[in-house]
Design a protein around this motif. Structure first.
Motif, short mmCIF file in Angstrom:
data_model
loop_
_atom_site.label_atom_id
_atom_site.label_comp_id
_atom_site.label_asym_id
_atom_site.label_seq_id
_atom_site.Cartn_x
_atom_site.Cartn_y
_atom_site.Cartn_z
N VAL A 39 39.28 95.74 -18.61
CA VAL A 39 40.19 96.70 -17.98
C VAL A 39 41.64 96.29 -18.26
CG1 VAL A 39 40.98 97.65 -15.77
CG2 VAL A 39 38.53 97.39 -16.21
N ARG A 40 41.95 95.02 -18.10
CA ARG A 40 43.31 94.52 -18.33
C ARG A 40 43.76 94.82 -19.76
NH1 ARG A 40 42.22 89.55 -17.56
NH2 ARG A 40 42.34 89.72 -15.31
N GLU A 41 42.92 94.52 -20.74
CA GLU A 41 43.30 94.73 -22.14
C GLU A 41 43.40 96.22 -22.48
OE1 GLU A 41 44.64 92.38 -23.47
OE2 GLU A 41 43.76 90.68 -22.43
N GLU A 42 42.58 97.03 -21.85
CA GLU A 42 42.71 98.48 -22.05
C GLU A 42 44.07 98.96 -21.58
OE1 GLU A 42 40.73 102.71 -20.59
OE2 GLU A 42 39.65 100.85 -20.21
N VAL A 43 44.46 98.58 -20.39
CA VAL A 43 45.74 99.02 -19.84
C VAL A 43 46.90 98.46 -20.66
CG1 VAL A 43 47.24 98.97 -17.80
CG2 VAL A 43 44.79 99.39 -17.53
N ARG A 44 46.78 97.24 -21.15
CA ARG A 44 47.82 96.65 -22.00
C ARG A 44 47.89 97.32 -23.37
NH1 ARG A 44 47.06 91.49 -23.71
NH2 ARG A 44 49.26 91.40 -24.25
N GLY A 45 46.79 97.95 -23.79
CA GLY A 45 46.76 98.57 -25.11
C GLY A 45 46.44 97.61 -26.22
N LEU A 50 40.44 93.92 -26.40
CA LEU A 50 39.47 94.75 -25.69
C LEU A 50 38.14 94.75 -26.42
CD1 LEU A 50 40.09 98.25 -24.26
CD2 LEU A 50 38.24 97.89 -25.84
N MET A 51 38.16 94.90 -27.74
CA MET A 51 36.92 94.94 -28.52
C MET A 51 36.18 93.61 -28.44
SD MET A 51 36.67 98.06 -29.58
CE MET A 51 35.32 97.97 -30.76
N GLU A 52 36.90 92.50 -28.20
CA GLU A 52 36.25 91.19 -28.06
C GLU A 52 35.41 91.10 -26.79
OE1 GLU A 52 39.23 88.15 -28.38
OE2 GLU A 52 39.65 88.66 -30.47
N THR A 53 35.62 92.00 -25.83
CA THR A 53 34.82 92.01 -24.60
C THR A 53 33.52 92.78 -24.79
OG1 THR A 53 35.81 94.02 -23.64
CG2 THR A 53 36.92 91.92 -23.18
N LEU A 54 33.36 93.45 -25.93
CA LEU A 54 32.23 94.34 -26.18
C LEU A 54 31.25 93.77 -27.21
CD1 LEU A 54 34.26 97.66 -26.56
CD2 LEU A 54 32.95 96.93 -24.56
N VAL A 55 30.01 94.21 -27.12
CA VAL A 55 29.02 93.88 -28.16
C VAL A 55 29.46 94.52 -29.47
CG1 VAL A 55 27.11 93.64 -26.52
CG2 VAL A 55 27.55 95.87 -27.58
N ALA A 56 28.81 94.13 -30.57
CA ALA A 56 29.19 94.63 -31.89
C ALA A 56 29.09 96.15 -32.01
CB ALA A 56 28.33 93.97 -32.96
N PHE A 80 38.38 105.76 -30.11
CA PHE A 80 38.52 106.31 -28.76
C PHE A 80 39.69 105.64 -28.03
CE2 PHE A 80 37.36 105.54 -24.27
CZ PHE A 80 37.28 106.84 -23.79
N TYR A 81 39.74 104.31 -28.07
CA TYR A 81 40.83 103.60 -27.40
C TYR A 81 42.17 103.82 -28.10
CZ TYR A 81 37.67 101.47 -24.10
OH TYR A 81 36.77 101.28 -23.08
N GLU A 82 42.17 103.86 -29.41
CA GLU A 82 43.42 104.11 -30.13
C GLU A 82 43.98 105.49 -29.80
OE1 GLU A 82 42.16 103.25 -34.13
OE2 GLU A 82 42.53 101.09 -33.88
N ALA A 83 43.10 106.49 -29.68
CA ALA A 83 43.54 107.84 -29.30
C ALA A 83 44.08 107.85 -27.87
CB ALA A 83 42.39 108.84 -29.45
N ALA A 84 43.43 107.11 -26.96
CA ALA A 84 43.91 107.03 -25.58
C ALA A 84 45.29 106.39 -25.53
CB ALA A 84 42.92 106.24 -24.72
N ILE A 85 45.50 105.35 -26.32
CA ILE A 85 46.80 104.68 -26.36
C ILE A 85 47.87 105.61 -26.90
CG2 ILE A 85 48.08 102.82 -27.52
CD1 ILE A 85 45.38 101.19 -27.29
#
Length: 187
Positions: A39-45, A50-56, A80-85
Motif C-alpha cells: 500500500v505504501r509503495e502504491e501511494v508513493r508511486g 510495489l512489484m517486489e511485494t508481488l509474486v511473479a 495498471f499501476y502505471e496508468a493509475a499513477i
C-alpha cells in the motif's frame, strides 16, 4: 513519479501498521507487513518497489460496482499501476476499519478516497456533466474489501477487491484542499 508520503495518507492505513506491530505470530506479522509495504509503495508511486511485494505473475480481480475484471500477470499489473499513477489515482487514502489475517491471507475493509476531475467522473459514468464542473476536482469515496492472498514465500499473489459501491462524490475540492490526493501539484 515517486513522491513522499503525506501524513494524512499514512494515517489512513494506521490500523494495518498497528496490527502488524502487535502481531505475535511471525507469519501473520510478515503477511501484514508485506500488505502495508505494498500500500505504501502504491501511494508513493514506486512501481518497482510495489512489484517486489508481488509474486511473479499476480492475479487481480475486481468485483462489484466497477465492472472491471482486473489485470492478470506482471505486465498487465505493472501497466495498471502505471496508468493509475498517470492520473494520480495511486495517491489515495485507504481508511482501513477492519483487518482479518491468517497464515495465507490478509483481508482489509475500509473506505477508499481519491481526487477525481469532474471530467473523469462524467466519462466513467459516476456523474453527469450537468452534476459536476468538468474542470474541477472532487473528493470521492467508496467502501471496499480486499482479500490479499499470500504465497509460501511471503509475497502477495494479487488482490481480490470487492467494491461495495460506486465512487460517490463527497465534495468539490478547493485549490490546495486534500492535496495529498490526485496527481502531484493538482490545482
Amino acid at each position: 513519479m515517486i513522491v513522499e508520503l503525506s501524513p494524512a495518507a499514512e494515517r489512513s492505513w494506521r490500523l494495518l501498521a498497528e496490527r502488524a506491530a502487535a502481531e505475535a505470530d511471525p507469519r501473520r506479522r510478515a503477511n501484514l507487513e508485506v500488505v502495508a509495504r505494498h500500500v505504501r509503495e502504491e501511494v508513493r508511486g514506486d512501481v518497482p518497489a510495489l512489484m517486489e511485494t508481488l509474486v511473479a505473475q499476480p492475479h487481480y480481480e475486481v468485483w462489484g460496482a466497477s465492472g472491471s475484471a482486473g489485470p492478470k500477470g506482471a505486465d498487465e499489473v505493472r501497466a495498471f499501476y502505471e496508468a493509475a499513477i498517470e492520473i494520480g489515482k495511486n495517491r489515495l487514502e485507504f481508511e482501513i476499519s477492519r483487518i482479518v489475517v491468517d497464515q495465507d491471507t490478509v483481508v482489509t475493509e475500509g473506505v477508499f478516497r481519491h481526487a477525481y476531475t469532474g471530467e473523469l467522473l462524467a466519462r466513467r459514468g459516476f456523474a453527469t456533466a450537468v452534476d459536476v464542473d468538468l474542470d474541477a476536482w472532487y473528493l470521492v469515496e467508496y467502501q471496499a474489501l480486499i482479500v490479499w492472498p499470500i504465497d509460501a514465500n511471503g509475497l502477495i499473489e494479487g488482490e481480490q477487491m470487492y467494491a461495495g459501491e460506486r465512487p460517490r462524490i463527497v465534495s468539490k475540492l478547493a485549490p490546495g484542499e486534500s492535496d495529498h490526493l490526485g496527481p502531484p501539484g493538482r490545482d
